[in-house]
Design an enzyme around this catalytic site. Structure first.
Site, PDB file in Angstrom:
ATOM      1  N   ASN A  50       0.838  -1.211   0.000  1.00 49.15           N
ATOM      2  CA  ASN A  50       0.000   0.000   0.000  1.00 49.15           C
ATOM      3  C   ASN A  50       0.868   1.255   0.000  1.00 49.15           C
ATOM      4  O   ASN A  50       0.558   2.229  -0.675  1.00 49.15           O
ATOM      5  CB  ASN A  50      -0.950   0.007   1.202  1.00 49.15           C
ATOM      6  CG  ASN A  50      -2.199  -0.793   0.944  1.00 49.15           C
ATOM      7  OD1 ASN A  50      -3.049  -0.413   0.150  1.00 49.15           O
ATOM      8  ND2 ASN A  50      -2.310  -1.943   1.601  1.00 49.15           N
TER       9      ASN A  50
ATOM     10  N   HIS B 219      -8.274  -1.038   6.077  1.00 44.78           N
ATOM     11  CA  HIS B 219      -8.541  -2.265   6.827  1.00 44.78           C
ATOM     12  C   HIS B 219      -9.116  -3.322   5.873  1.00 44.78           C
ATOM     13  O   HIS B 219     -10.028  -3.027   5.098  1.00 44.78           O
ATOM     14  CB  HIS B 219      -9.518  -1.974   7.966  1.00 44.78           C
ATOM     15  CG  HIS B 219      -9.726  -3.145   8.859  1.00 44.78           C
ATOM     16  ND1 HIS B 219      -8.813  -3.536   9.813  1.00 44.78           N
ATOM     17  CD2 HIS B 219     -10.734  -4.050   8.916  1.00 44.78           C
ATOM     18  CE1 HIS B 219      -9.253  -4.618  10.430  1.00 44.78           C
ATOM     19  NE2 HIS B 219     -10.416  -4.941   9.905  1.00 44.78           N
TER      20      HIS B 219
ATOM     21  N   ASP C  10     -10.311   0.606  14.618  1.00 39.14           N
ATOM     22  CA  ASP C  10     -11.061   0.300  13.390  1.00 39.14           C
ATOM     23  C   ASP C  10     -12.527   0.752  13.450  1.00 39.14           C
ATOM     24  O   ASP C  10     -13.416   0.093  12.898  1.00 39.14           O
ATOM     25  CB  ASP C  10     -11.001  -1.217  13.092  1.00 39.14           C
ATOM     26  CG  ASP C  10      -9.581  -1.701  12.857  1.00 39.14           C
ATOM     27  OD1 ASP C  10      -8.752  -0.915  12.368  1.00 39.14           O
ATOM     28  OD2 ASP C  10      -9.295  -2.872  13.169  1.00 39.14           O
TER      29      ASP C  10
ATOM     30  N   GLU D 112      -7.434  -2.956  -2.461  1.00 39.41           N
ATOM     31  CA  GLU D 112      -6.941  -1.929  -1.531  1.00 39.41           C
ATOM     32  C   GLU D 112      -6.141  -0.882  -2.286  1.00 39.41           C
ATOM     33  O   GLU D 112      -6.207   0.309  -1.999  1.00 39.41           O
ATOM     34  CB  GLU D 112      -6.059  -2.563  -0.448  1.00 39.41           C
ATOM     35  CG  GLU D 112      -6.810  -3.397   0.562  1.00 39.41           C
ATOM     36  CD  GLU D 112      -5.892  -3.935   1.653  1.00 39.41           C
ATOM     37  OE1 GLU D 112      -4.916  -3.275   2.007  1.00 39.41           O
ATOM     38  OE2 GLU D 112      -6.176  -5.046   2.159  1.00 39.41           O
TER      39      GLU D 112
HETATM   40  C1  GRF Z   1      -3.242  -4.666   4.208  1.00 40.61           C
HETATM   41  O1  GRF Z   1      -4.057  -5.773   3.981  1.00 40.61           O
HETATM   42  C2  GRF Z   1      -3.986  -3.642   5.034  1.00 40.61           C
HETATM   43  O2  GRF Z   1      -5.353  -3.609   4.772  1.00 40.61           O
HETATM   44  C3  GRF Z   1      -3.737  -4.107   6.442  1.00 40.61           C
HETATM   45  O3  GRF Z   1      -2.407  -4.587   6.432  1.00 40.61           O
HETATM   46  C4  GRF Z   1      -2.059  -4.993   5.120  1.00 40.61           C
HETATM   47  C5  GRF Z   1      -0.826  -4.252   4.734  1.00 40.61           C
HETATM   48  O4  GRF Z   1      -0.280  -4.701   3.529  1.00 40.61           O
HETATM   49  N1  GRF Z   1      -4.010  -3.064   7.391  1.00 40.61           N
HETATM   50  P1  GRF Z   1       0.938  -3.934   2.881  1.00 40.61           P
HETATM   51  O5  GRF Z   1       2.055  -3.869   3.917  1.00 40.61           O
HETATM   52  O6  GRF Z   1       0.474  -2.572   2.478  1.00 40.61           O
HETATM   53  O7  GRF Z   1       1.355  -4.751   1.687  1.00 40.61           O
END
Ligand code: GRF
Length: 192
Positions: free
Chosen positions: A22, A114, A150, A179
């Site tokens: 992300n 989330h 959350d 995401e």
């Molecule tokens: C994601 O699934 C996010 O929703 C959760 O932790 C994960 C993080 O993934 N909070 P990354 O480190 O961004 O690949």
């Protein structure tokens, strides 16, 4: 949330603890002209966070805090955010709870992603819980961060079908893909 004026982007910090997919995605988004934010700081609670490599790759300042003394660390995070003139925070897989003080200081300016359709499945292991409960739908949610885990106001949500063949790993992969679309869309929604 304040509207954007001129071309100045809002100085943003991303907090991570893990892979950082992300984070990478938000950095890429921040570089497009239409993005309201720039990523100026990456914070992690562990040097093991793989996503820290993106700080070097994209030449962004990074800081790792070890939480030996929780209160002291939160204070140091706060000092750093002030020093770097950070105005907005994106949590992206950050596994620590922020202090009430920091949340208050950045009231309405901290968001999180989330991997569930909140308010369903707050906390950890969302995908295995959804599969165990034989849910047909899951998803991901971008929400404001409040003192209650959350539970802040939802900004955007995306529904994703769970197939009979899905296991927690395949589902996590499917959700993560969404995401990466949802987080930038939520940021655009906030500032436009
Ligand atoms: C994601 O699934 C996010 O929703 C959760 O932790 C994960 C993080 O993934 N909070 P990354 O480190 O961004 O690949």
């Amino acid at each position: 949330m304040e509207k954007l004026t001129g071309l100045k982007k809002i100085k943003t910090a991303v907090f991570i603890s893990g892979i950082g997919s992300n984070l990478k995605n938000i950095i890429k988004f921040s570089k497009i002209k239409q993005s309201p934010i720039s990523i100026n700081l990456i914070v992690s609670n562990t040097h093991l966070a793989k996503g820290l490599k993106y700080a070097d790759q994209f030449k962004i300042k990074k800081k790792i805090f070890n939480f030996k003394n929780h209160k002291e660390t939160e204070k140091n995070i706060s000092i750093l955010l002030k020093k770097e003139k950070i105005k907005f925070i994106c949590l992206a897989g950050y596994m620590k709870i922020l202090s009430k003080k920091l949340i208050k200081r950045f009231d309405g300016k901290i968001i999180n992603i989330h991997p569930s359709l909140l308010p369903k499945y707050k906390g950890l292991n969302t995908h295995s819980r959804a599969i165990k409960n034989k849910d047909k739908l899951t998803g991901c949610t971008v929400h404001y961060v409040t003192a209650k885990l959350d539970s802040g106001k939802i900004i955007l949500q995306k529904k994703i079908k769970i197939s009979a063949r899905d296991n927690p790993t395949s589902l996590a992969k499917k959700v993560l893909k969404q995401e990466h679309k949802l987080y930038p869309a939520a940021i655009m929604k906030i500032f436009n």
